[in-house]
Design a protein around this motif. Structure first.
Motif, PDB file in Angstrom:
ATOM      1  N   ASP B   5       0.835  -1.206   0.000  1.00 54.77           N
ATOM      2  CA  ASP B   5       0.000   0.000   0.000  1.00 54.77           C
ATOM      3  C   ASP B   5       0.868   1.252   0.000  1.00 54.77           C
ATOM      4  O   ASP B   5       0.570   2.233  -0.678  1.00 54.77           O
ATOM      5  CB  ASP B   5      -0.889   0.021   1.255  1.00 54.77           C
ATOM      6  CG  ASP B   5      -2.005  -1.004   1.143  1.00 54.77           C
ATOM      7  OD1 ASP B   5      -2.108  -1.639   0.076  1.00 54.77           O
ATOM      8  OD2 ASP B   5      -2.751  -1.163   2.125  1.00 54.77           O
ATOM      9  N   LYS B   9       0.791   4.298  -2.654  1.00 57.22           N
ATOM     10  CA  LYS B   9       0.555   5.689  -2.241  1.00 57.22           C
ATOM     11  C   LYS B   9       1.676   6.601  -2.727  1.00 57.22           C
ATOM     12  O   LYS B   9       1.450   7.717  -3.181  1.00 57.22           O
ATOM     13  CB  LYS B   9       0.446   5.765  -0.713  1.00 57.22           C
ATOM     14  CG  LYS B   9      -0.822   5.096  -0.190  1.00 57.22           C
ATOM     15  CD  LYS B   9      -1.530   5.984   0.846  1.00 57.22           C
ATOM     16  CE  LYS B   9      -2.991   5.575   1.007  1.00 57.22           C
ATOM     17  NZ  LYS B   9      -3.150   4.388   1.845  1.00 57.22           N
ATOM     18  N   ARG B  12       1.588   7.331  -6.338  1.00 57.94           N
ATOM     19  CA  ARG B  12       0.542   8.293  -6.667  1.00 57.94           C
ATOM     20  C   ARG B  12       1.045   9.727  -6.564  1.00 57.94           C
ATOM     21  O   ARG B  12       0.486  10.641  -7.164  1.00 57.94           O
ATOM     22  CB  ARG B  12      -0.646   8.071  -5.725  1.00 57.94           C
ATOM     23  CG  ARG B  12      -1.899   8.795  -6.147  1.00 57.94           C
ATOM     24  CD  ARG B  12      -3.055   8.500  -5.237  1.00 57.94           C
ATOM     25  NE  ARG B  12      -4.126   9.437  -5.515  1.00 57.94           N
ATOM     26  CZ  ARG B  12      -4.212  10.631  -4.979  1.00 57.94           C
ATOM     27  NH1 ARG B  12      -3.313  11.020  -4.077  1.00 57.94           N
ATOM     28  NH2 ARG B  12      -5.203  11.453  -5.313  1.00 57.94           N
ATOM     29  N   CYS B  72      -7.961   7.673  -7.217  1.00 57.51           N
ATOM     30  CA  CYS B  72      -8.362   7.813  -5.808  1.00 57.51           C
ATOM     31  C   CYS B  72      -7.178   7.657  -4.855  1.00 57.51           C
ATOM     32  O   CYS B  72      -6.257   6.892  -5.124  1.00 57.51           O
ATOM     33  CB  CYS B  72      -9.393   6.760  -5.435  1.00 57.51           C
ATOM     34  SG  CYS B  72     -10.884   6.788  -6.455  1.00 57.51           S
ATOM     35  N   VAL B  73      -7.252   8.375  -3.737  1.00 59.60           N
ATOM     36  CA  VAL B  73      -6.227   8.236  -2.693  1.00 59.60           C
ATOM     37  C   VAL B  73      -6.239   6.784  -2.193  1.00 59.60           C
ATOM     38  O   VAL B  73      -5.204   6.177  -1.983  1.00 59.60           O
ATOM     39  CB  VAL B  73      -6.512   9.198  -1.519  1.00 59.60           C
ATOM     40  CG1 VAL B  73      -5.430   9.072  -0.459  1.00 59.60           C
ATOM     41  CG2 VAL B  73      -6.614  10.616  -2.036  1.00 59.60           C
ATOM     42  N   ASN B  74      -7.443   6.287  -1.986  1.00 59.68           N
ATOM     43  CA  ASN B  74      -7.598   4.883  -1.603  1.00 59.68           C
ATOM     44  C   ASN B  74      -8.213   4.112  -2.757  1.00 59.68           C
ATOM     45  O   ASN B  74      -9.424   4.075  -2.889  1.00 59.68           O
ATOM     46  CB  ASN B  74      -8.543   4.761  -0.411  1.00 59.68           C
ATOM     47  CG  ASN B  74      -7.785   4.805   0.886  1.00 59.68           C
ATOM     48  OD1 ASN B  74      -6.689   4.261   0.986  1.00 59.68           O
ATOM     49  ND2 ASN B  74      -8.368   5.486   1.853  1.00 59.68           N
ATOM     50  N   THR B  76      -9.974   1.675  -4.065  1.00 63.48           N
ATOM     51  CA  THR B  76     -10.752   0.525  -3.588  1.00 63.48           C
ATOM     52  C   THR B  76     -10.878  -0.553  -4.656  1.00 63.48           C
ATOM     53  O   THR B  76     -11.077  -1.717  -4.333  1.00 63.48           O
ATOM     54  CB  THR B  76     -12.166   0.982  -3.171  1.00 63.48           C
ATOM     55  OG1 THR B  76     -12.658   1.887  -4.159  1.00 63.48           O
ATOM     56  CG2 THR B  76     -12.160   1.648  -1.811  1.00 63.48           C
ATOM     57  N   GLU B  79      -8.853  -3.504  -4.024  1.00 66.02           N
ATOM     58  CA  GLU B  79      -9.343  -4.464  -3.029  1.00 66.02           C
ATOM     59  C   GLU B  79     -10.256  -5.487  -3.691  1.00 66.02           C
ATOM     60  O   GLU B  79     -10.366  -6.621  -3.243  1.00 66.02           O
ATOM     61  CB  GLU B  79     -10.136  -3.755  -1.921  1.00 66.02           C
ATOM     62  CG  GLU B  79      -9.289  -2.853  -1.067  1.00 66.02           C
ATOM     63  CD  GLU B  79     -10.134  -1.880  -0.261  1.00 66.02           C
ATOM     64  OE1 GLU B  79     -11.360  -2.116  -0.097  1.00 66.02           O
ATOM     65  OE2 GLU B  79      -9.569  -0.872   0.192  1.00 66.02           O
ATOM     66  N   SER B  84      -4.796  -8.131  -6.534  1.00 68.70           N
ATOM     67  CA  SER B  84      -4.371  -6.746  -6.254  1.00 68.70           C
ATOM     68  C   SER B  84      -3.511  -6.144  -7.345  1.00 68.70           C
ATOM     69  O   SER B  84      -2.404  -5.659  -7.106  1.00 68.70           O
ATOM     70  CB  SER B  84      -3.597  -6.660  -4.938  1.00 68.70           C
ATOM     71  OG  SER B  84      -4.284  -7.301  -3.925  1.00 68.70           O
TER      72      SER B  84
END
Ligand SMILES: Cc1cc2nc3c(=O)[nH]c(=O)nc-3n(C[C@H](O)[C@H](O)[C@H](O)COP(=O)(O)OP(=O)(O)OC[C@H]3O[C@@H](n4cnc5c(N)ncnc54)[C@H](O)[C@@H]3O)c2cc1C
Ligand SMILES: Cc1cc2nc3c(=O)[nH]c(=O)nc-3n(C[C@H](O)[C@H](O)[C@H](O)COP(=O)(O)OP(=O)(O)OC[C@H]3O[C@@H](n4cnc5c(N)ncnc54)[C@H](O)[C@@H]3O)c2cc1C
Ligand code: FES
Lengths: 273, 500
Positions: B5, B9, B12, B72-74, B76, B79, B84
């Motif tokens: 993760d 991040k 990004r 997106c920051v997260n 999803t 997931e 992944s």
């Protein structure tokens, strides 16, 4: 690719071929079969392993010309390769010392019967073999069968060789004369059906080796399903041998005829080319 | 390999990504409509089993679709992906027109992106978790289409790079089965320097990708390129070889193989055991699809026949059922029908396949179940007796249980029936290998995440471990197994080196 190293004509329509397959030669047991494919458009067809030579790394197949696939195979010559060959497949024959064994082979069914006769003999049984065919030219492998049988009775429909009559008449004769402990039958479905009815009368345990239509031969498709004792079984992985008294032969014969028009069409298409 | 993760991040925040994020306002991105995949017209495509339904998007279309992605920051969506995949990472490269790079990002995680882009149930995985769906209740970014585009771009540009292979370490490993699981395992192990041999029972390499999934969904050429690549990297393929029959695992050990990956799939067809099921004209989906896809029975020049029918019934609601019913349509059926015991919403098939089937004129008889087959002439099926169902209490799967309605039976004509009600694990390896722990369903038991079985040198994955699952899961298992087998062999090797 598996190279053909020997070829012999047993009759106009029956050919024996010996083909390189060292691993299969080593791992095969009596009753096993292979799946063969000839050419890139070829069909996968099952053929019994009639014999094997571990030293030479070869197996032998005895093939009767029936339709396109068997004709293509019979037309191959020594030095040619069989596109695909896989095996050994199926459950091997369960062979014990039981006493006297009556082995009944019809037509090209004698080819798969041969290794079984050999194994029964080697296990210390008395083996009486009946070879049945429509006429003299269609009797195959007689000498080979004699080598492993205590007695061989030949029956032809037209009386052109051996005794005239149906295989069941020969069976009755043997059963009248001596105690038979086990019976094995391989041949056309209709023949096996009547063999089974005959031995059922005398309560002789009997196995039949079924020649169901197959695709993969590995249990993946269910093309080869038969009903045995009211349950569906796959001939390629559960068989090809089953308790003959429990097989639904009528269903089996209907399934064997399931592609008649399509097979004829393929044959015509093949002949045109 | 997979990224943490943290890395995602950090990535990004790379300057090019930040610049790209600023290039368009969120409002503008959201104003774009989801791309529509151009398709071959139904009347045209049902003329052949080999015409792929979905055609290609243009560069402009995919770049615009990629612009919809909010980075997106997260993320999803990741997931939702069983393995992944770095989804924003590859999509943002597409937005910049860097298709080759996008393909490279995909390949970090997925061994077969061109396949997965075509057959993954995206609407239940990545796309189900997309910001657009979760927050806006709008159509997801077309992640599957973008994946397919990038992978196809790389393949068609002819610049597929053969990955760098580590120096050969001389350790031989064997793979049982050449489906997606075996192929992805082979790819990773050859890169690590192992000597890899893949044994396949059939005469073709590819498993379900070849014999099951039809070419109108997944062209063989797409799969063959992947196989050819593996070959160039040094993977040996041996077709017509049944491990456990042609030679046993012990024989292979004797021949020098140090470890095994069993990916033998779930090839055993299930039947329903109802009266008349062995009539002529009744096939398992495996038989029906194998005759057509593997043996080419749709082509007159093929020696393998298949039965055609005016009215064809296919029993089931999964991908296999959709593939069968659409194959029937292509073989000339006037009425091709799905008979499914639950309702359409509960069908496990990919949404797109159901949609395509409807376009092609397939009829759906839902809340219906066959209870008997009736014979016509020559032992061939002529009619199916169907019982209607209603939905009762939810069952173990959380779906409402279909309950038969007494007295609702009726007959429909059908001269071909395809039974597509599921498959069981291939029993050969579980039955013949001593000391192997097998579940009551016949699947091989493995230590989760390691894919190692009760026999230390035997790893397993894909459908033989999961029962009927998906391509992406089968592929993910192969990669996990490769990483763990590598560890295992290295450790064992060191121990030996120390002379223990
Ligand atoms: C386990 C097993 C072992 C066999 N061993 C041998 C063998 O050792 N030697 C040998 O010659 N044959 C053997 N057969 C039969 C052989 O597989 C068929 O003759 C062959 O598949 C016919 O193919 P074809 O394309 O030439 O004929 P097709 O055109 O497919 O059929 C021609 C005729 O043969 C009948 N037929 C089709 N398939 C079969 C079949 N599987 N069995 C019997 N009749 C069939 C059809 O009803 C038709 O009348 C065996 C079959 C099985 C299942
Ligand atoms: C018609 C159909 C449609 C599908 N559609 C989708 C879809 O749209 N999306 C999706 O995600 N999934 C789909 N699936 C499921 C997916 O294809 C499987 O989950 C996946 O292929 C499993 O991969 P695998 O490598 O475990 O096994 P498989 O692909 O089944 O491959 C196993 C291979 O092992 C070989 N083998 C078996 N035993 C031996 C042995 N003893 N020795 C040598 N070889 C052996 C078999 O011949 C076979 O080739 C579909 C399945 C089918 C049948
Ligand atoms: S031939 Fe396919 S299951 Fe027996």
């Amino acid at each position: 690719m598996n190279k053909i190293v020997e070829k012999e004509h047993f009759s106009e329509r029956v050919v024996k071929i010996v083909v390189e397959a060292p691993l299969i030669a080593k791992s095969r047991k009596p009753g096993n079969f292979v799946i063969v494919r000839v050419g890139e458009q070829g069909e996968r067809i099952p053929l019994t392993i009639a014999g094997a030579d571990i030293q030479k790394g070869t197996i032998s197949l005895v093939v009767q010309k029936m339709g396109v696939s068997t004709t293509k195979l019979c037309d191959l010559e020594v030095g040619d390769c069989i596109t695909d060959l896989v095996g050994p497949l199926g459950q091997p024959t369960e062979i014990h010392q039981v006493g006297t064994v009556l082995a009944c082979g019809g037509g090209v069914g004698v080819a798969p019967l041969l290794p079984i006769v050999e194994a029964y003999k080697k296990a210390g049984n008395r083996v009486v073999t009946i070879l049945a065919a429509r006429s003299k030219e269609l009797v195959i492998l007689e000498d080979e069968v004699r080598k492993w049988s205590d007695e061989v009775i030949v029956m032809t429909d037209d009386g052109s060789y051996g005794k005239k009559g149906l295989i069941t008449e020969g069976m009755e004769e043997v059963i009248r004369r001596e105690k038979v402990d086990e019976c094995v039958t391989i041949g056309p479905a209709i023949m096996m059906k009547f063999c089974a009815l005959t031995t059922k009368k005398h309560a002789i345990p009997t196995v039949a080796s079924l020649n169901a239509i197959m695709v993969d031969g590995t249990g993946m498709c269910g093309a080869c399903r038969v009903t045995v004792g009211g349950k569906t079984r796959f001939t390629c992985v559960d068989g090809p041998e089953f308790d003959a008294h429990k097989i639904d032969f009528d269903e089996m014969m209907a399934r064997l005829a399931g592609y008649k028009p399509e097979e004829q069409e393929k044959m015509e298409h093949f002949l045109q080319q | 390999m997979e990224r943490s993760d943290e890395q995602i991040k950090k990535e990004r925040k790379q300057p090019w990504r930040v610049e790209l994020q600023k290039k368009n306002k969120a409002k503008d991105r959201m104003a774009i409509q989801r791309v529509v995949m151009p398709e071959v017209e139904p009347e045209e495509r049902i003329k052949s089993q080999r015409i792929e339904v979905n055609s290609q998007l243009t560069k402009e279309q995919v770049m615009q679709e990629a612009t919809r992605c909010m980075d997106c920051v997260n993320p999803t969506c990741m997931e939702g992906c069983p393995v992944s995949i770095n989804i924003p990472g590859f999509i943002k490269r597409i937005e910049r027109g860097e298709f080759q790079e996008a393909a490279s990002v995909l390949k970090e995680t997925s061994a077969l992106p061109a396949v997965c882009g075509r057959v993954c149930p995206q609407e239940k995985q990545c796309e189900a978790k997309c910001f657009y769906v979760e927050k806006l209740n709008r159509p997801a970014v077309a992640i599957g289409y973008l994946e397919r585009f990038a992978a196809d771009y790389e393949r068609e540009s002819g610049t597929i790079s053969v990955p760098v292979v580590a120096e050969a370490n001389g350790v031989k490993v064997a793979v049982v089965g050449s489906g997606p699981s075996g192929l992805s395992f082979a790819g990773d192990m050859i890169k690590l320097g192992y000597e890899v041999t893949v044994f396949e029972a059939l005469h073709e390499i590819g498993g379900v990708l070849k014999y099951g999934i039809p070419e109108f969904r997944l062209p063989n050429a797409v799969v063959d390129v992947e196989i050819e690549n593996l070959r160039m990297m040094g993977v040996k393929f041996v077709a017509n070889f049944i491990v456990g029959q042609t030679a046993s695992l012990d024989d292979l050990k004797e021949a020098g193989f140090k470890a095994f990956y069993v990916a033998s799939g779930a090839g055993l067809p299930r039947f329903m055991n109802i009266p008349g099921e062995n009539l002529n004209g009744i096939f398992s989906s495996n038989e029906y699809l194998t005759r057509v896809n593997l043996m080419g029975a749709d082509n007159v020049d093929s020696d393998t026949p298949v039965l055609r029918g005016k009215n064809v019934v296919v029993v089931g609601g999964g991908n296999t059922a959709m593939d069968s019913v659409r194959t029937a349509k292509r073989l000339g059926a006037e009425r091709a029908m799905i008979v499914y015991r639950r309702s359409k919403e509960e069908m496990p098939a990919r949404k797109e396949e159901v949609h395509h089937a409807l376009q092609e004129g397939v009829e759906f008889l839902t809340l219906s179940n066959p209870v008997e087959y009736i014979a016509g002439e020559n032992g061939r099926v002529s009619q199916v007796k169907i019982q209607k169902m209603e939905l009762g209490e939810p069952d173990a799967s959380g779906r409402r249980r279909p309950v038969p309605i007494e007295g609702s039976e009726y007959l429909i004509d059908a001269s071909v029936v395809v039974v597509a009600v599921g498959v069981s694990p291939n029993p050969l390896i579980p039955n013949t290998v001593k000391g192997l722990n097998v579940s009551k369903w016949g699947t091989i038991e493995v230590e989760q995440d390691k894919m190692q079985s009760s026999i230390p040198e035997l790893f397993a994955g894909g459908d033989i471990v999961r029962g009927g699952a998906t391509v992406i899961l089968a592929m993910g298992d192969g990669r996990k197994a490769a990483a763990n087998m590598d560890n295992y062999l290295k450790k064992k090797h060191q121990i030996q080196a120390r002379g223990v």
